[in-house]
Design an enzyme around this catalytic site. Structure first.
Site, PDB file in Angstrom:
ATOM      1  N   TYR A  27      44.671   9.142 -18.743  1.00 12.29           N
ATOM      2  CA  TYR A  27      45.075  10.387 -19.413  1.00 12.29           C
ATOM      3  C   TYR A  27      46.558  10.374 -19.789  1.00 12.29           C
ATOM      4  CZ  TYR A  27      45.835  15.471 -19.799  1.00 12.29           C
ATOM      5  OH  TYR A  27      46.187  16.738 -20.218  1.00 12.29           O
ATOM      6  N   ASP A  76      36.253  23.057 -32.370  1.00 14.01           N
ATOM      7  CA  ASP A  76      35.941  22.536 -31.032  1.00 14.01           C
ATOM      8  C   ASP A  76      34.498  22.032 -31.048  1.00 14.01           C
ATOM      9  OD1 ASP A  76      35.523  22.325 -28.078  1.00 14.01           O
ATOM     10  OD2 ASP A  76      37.370  23.481 -27.958  1.00 14.01           O
ATOM     11  N   CYS A  87      51.949  14.638 -17.272  1.00 13.13           N
ATOM     12  CA  CYS A  87      51.368  13.370 -16.789  1.00 13.13           C
ATOM     13  C   CYS A  87      51.992  12.161 -17.480  1.00 13.13           C
ATOM     14  CB  CYS A  87      49.861  13.345 -17.018  1.00 13.13           C
ATOM     15  SG  CYS A  87      48.985  14.516 -15.999  1.00 13.13           S
ATOM     16  N   LYS A  90      37.180  29.005  -4.562  1.00 16.40           N
ATOM     17  CA  LYS A  90      36.830  28.800  -3.148  1.00 16.40           C
ATOM     18  C   LYS A  90      37.163  30.043  -2.316  1.00 16.40           C
ATOM     19  CE  LYS A  90      37.662  23.812  -3.340  1.00 16.40           C
ATOM     20  NZ  LYS A  90      38.507  22.693  -2.882  1.00 16.40           N
ATOM     21  N   ASP A 109      32.979  17.604 -33.959  1.00  7.17           N
ATOM     22  CA  ASP A 109      33.467  16.559 -33.055  1.00  7.17           C
ATOM     23  C   ASP A 109      34.699  15.911 -33.689  1.00  7.17           C
ATOM     24  OD1 ASP A 109      33.944  14.376 -31.468  1.00  7.17           O
ATOM     25  OD2 ASP A 109      31.814  13.906 -31.181  1.00  7.17           O
ATOM     26  N   THR A 169      53.782  18.807  -4.140  1.00  7.35           N
ATOM     27  CA  THR A 169      54.436  19.944  -4.814  1.00  7.35           C
ATOM     28  C   THR A 169      54.165  19.930  -6.324  1.00  7.35           C
ATOM     29  OG1 THR A 169      56.459  18.629  -4.922  1.00  7.35           O
ATOM     30  CG2 THR A 169      56.300  20.262  -3.149  1.00  7.35           C
ATOM     31  N   ARG A 170      54.157  21.139  -6.891  1.00  4.87           N
ATOM     32  CA  ARG A 170      53.965  21.321  -8.332  1.00  4.87           C
ATOM     33  C   ARG A 170      54.642  22.640  -8.750  1.00  4.87           C
ATOM     34  NH1 ARG A 170      52.004  17.112  -7.405  1.00  4.87           N
ATOM     35  NH2 ARG A 170      50.048  16.201  -8.119  1.00  4.87           N
TER      36      ARG A 170
END
Ligand SMILES: NC(=O)c1ccc[n+]([C@@H]2O[C@H](COP(=O)([O-])OP(=O)(O)OC[C@H]3O[C@@H](n4cnc5c(N)ncnc54)[C@H](O)[C@@H]3O)[C@@H](O)[C@H]2O)c1
Length: 339
Positions: free
Chosen positions: A151, A37, A122, A202, A55, A221-222
């Site tokens: 993405y 990483d 996605c 939060k 990298d 919704t998810r």
């Protein structure tokens, strides 16, 4: 072919959320693990036998990462929550395509046994996700393509490229499409956090009787999948021999408002929601169809949202409390071990 106990594995993105958990699980199963990483994990040291700070946008970095390993779990990506991925199309797409192109070629040249690529829900076309009452998404529906800008397009292209390396170069590949993974040791602030972590932050910081901001009207919704299930599924998929894209998520669909209510319930606070309609909220509805997952792995994620979100809330509250930022009451199950 070596048995699991003496296989050598590299996890790219091992400084990130899912990669860190995956390294832990692989170590517990007796693998030799290299993490790779550009950063170390945020909250605790990695359990990896070796951790390369490199990298992976550069081919040399990818070559070093895969040197001498049997299995590659390629999780490294420039990514974040909806705010981050909708504001950084150019560099995010460039970074991720460099990582994935080089990781495949370096793995082929190194002659690795198995290569797993982590894709995303996605990739699914936005025209199938316009309704909150969405039909769960099946693997075959990714094409004809209309994925999330930036993405999602890059993820879909990298899936295709991974398949070409399988078909033309004989690389033994796995392709997994995650659906909203959440849990402890994930980023919860700074702009790269995703909805469950942002909401837990939060709520932790809110004063009892106050309010929290929610992006959009909250009726989108998810489904959300706990990271322990995600890692379990990844290791099962690697061992499965299945070379086509596979969903990894739950079918427990909720509105974002219901997700917020779960976090509020875990907190023991009395809070109201203030919706900000100017903020990005992504597609209107998205859920995973797990029929193929169950057929291929004989398994699917088990953690119920409320259980997973409660332990995630405890962890985030605890982290914020160390900085004097969490407001009481202290979550009831704070002493629960996460693993
Ligand atoms: N978390 C989710 O809900 C989700 C959903 C769909 C897909 N995914 C995919 O799963 C994978 C892991 O996601 P995550 O949630 O752990 O994300 P994360 O951001 O926590 O981890 C990704 C890691 O990749 C590393 N990285 C980025 N650029 C790099 C580079 N140039 N060289 C080396 N390392 C680099 C980052 O430093 C980070 O530690 C990613 O490929 C992501 O796109 C995640």
């Amino acid at each position: 072919m070596t048995s699991n106990n003496n296989r050598r594995v590299v996890v790219t993105g091992a400084g990130g959320f899912i990669g860190h958990h995956l390294v832990k699980s692989l170590k517990l199963l007796g693998y030799w693990v290299r993490g790779a990483d550009i950063k170390v994990p945020d909250f605790e040291p990695s359990d990896a036998d070796e951790f390369l700070l490199i990298d992976l946008r550069h081919f040399e970095g990818c070559s070093r990462a895969v040197e001498g390993v049997d299995d590659v779990y390629n999780l490294a990506a420039d990514m974040g929550g909806i705010g981050y991925i909708t504001a950084n199309h150019a560099f995010l797409t460039r970074n991720n395509s460099l990582i994935n192109n080089h990781m495949l070629e370096a793995s082929r040249l190194a002659g690795v046994d198995r290569y797993l690529y982590t894709s995303s829900a996605c990739v699914y076309p936005s025209f199938l996700q316009n309704d909150a009452d969405v039909t769960p998404l099946r693997e075959g529906q990714a094409i004809p393509a209309d994925p999330e800008k930036g993405y999602g397009w890059e993820k879909l292209f990298a899936e295709q490229l991974t398949s070409y390396y399988h078909e033309e170069c004989g690389l033994d590949v796995r392709i997994v499409r995650f659906h909203n993974i959440y849990g402890p040791w994930g980023t919860f602030e700074g702009g790269k956090e995703k909805a469950p972590a942002a909401i837990c932050r939060k709520v932790s910081e809110a004063v009892n009787g106050g309010s929290i901001e929610v992006w959009g009207d909250g009726e989108q919704t998810r489904s959300f999948c706990h990271v322990d299930d995600c890692v379990d599924g990844l290791i099962r998929l690697m061992d499965s021999g299945y070379t086509h894209p596979l969903n990894l998520g739950t079918e427990e669909i909720v509105t974002v408002n219901q997700l917020v209510e779960s976090v509020i319930k875990s907190s023991g606070k009395d809070l109201s929601m203030v919706h900000d309609l100017t903020k990005p909220q992504g597609v209107r509805g998205r859920n995973s169809d797990n029929q193929l997952l169950v057929e291929v792995l004989g398994w699917e994620p088990k953690t119920r949202l409320y259980d997973g979100i409660s332990s995630t809330y405890e962890w985030i509250w605890n982290e914020l409390s160390k900085q004097g930022r969490a407001k009481g009451p202290k979550p009831l199950r704070i002493e629960t071990p996460y693993r």
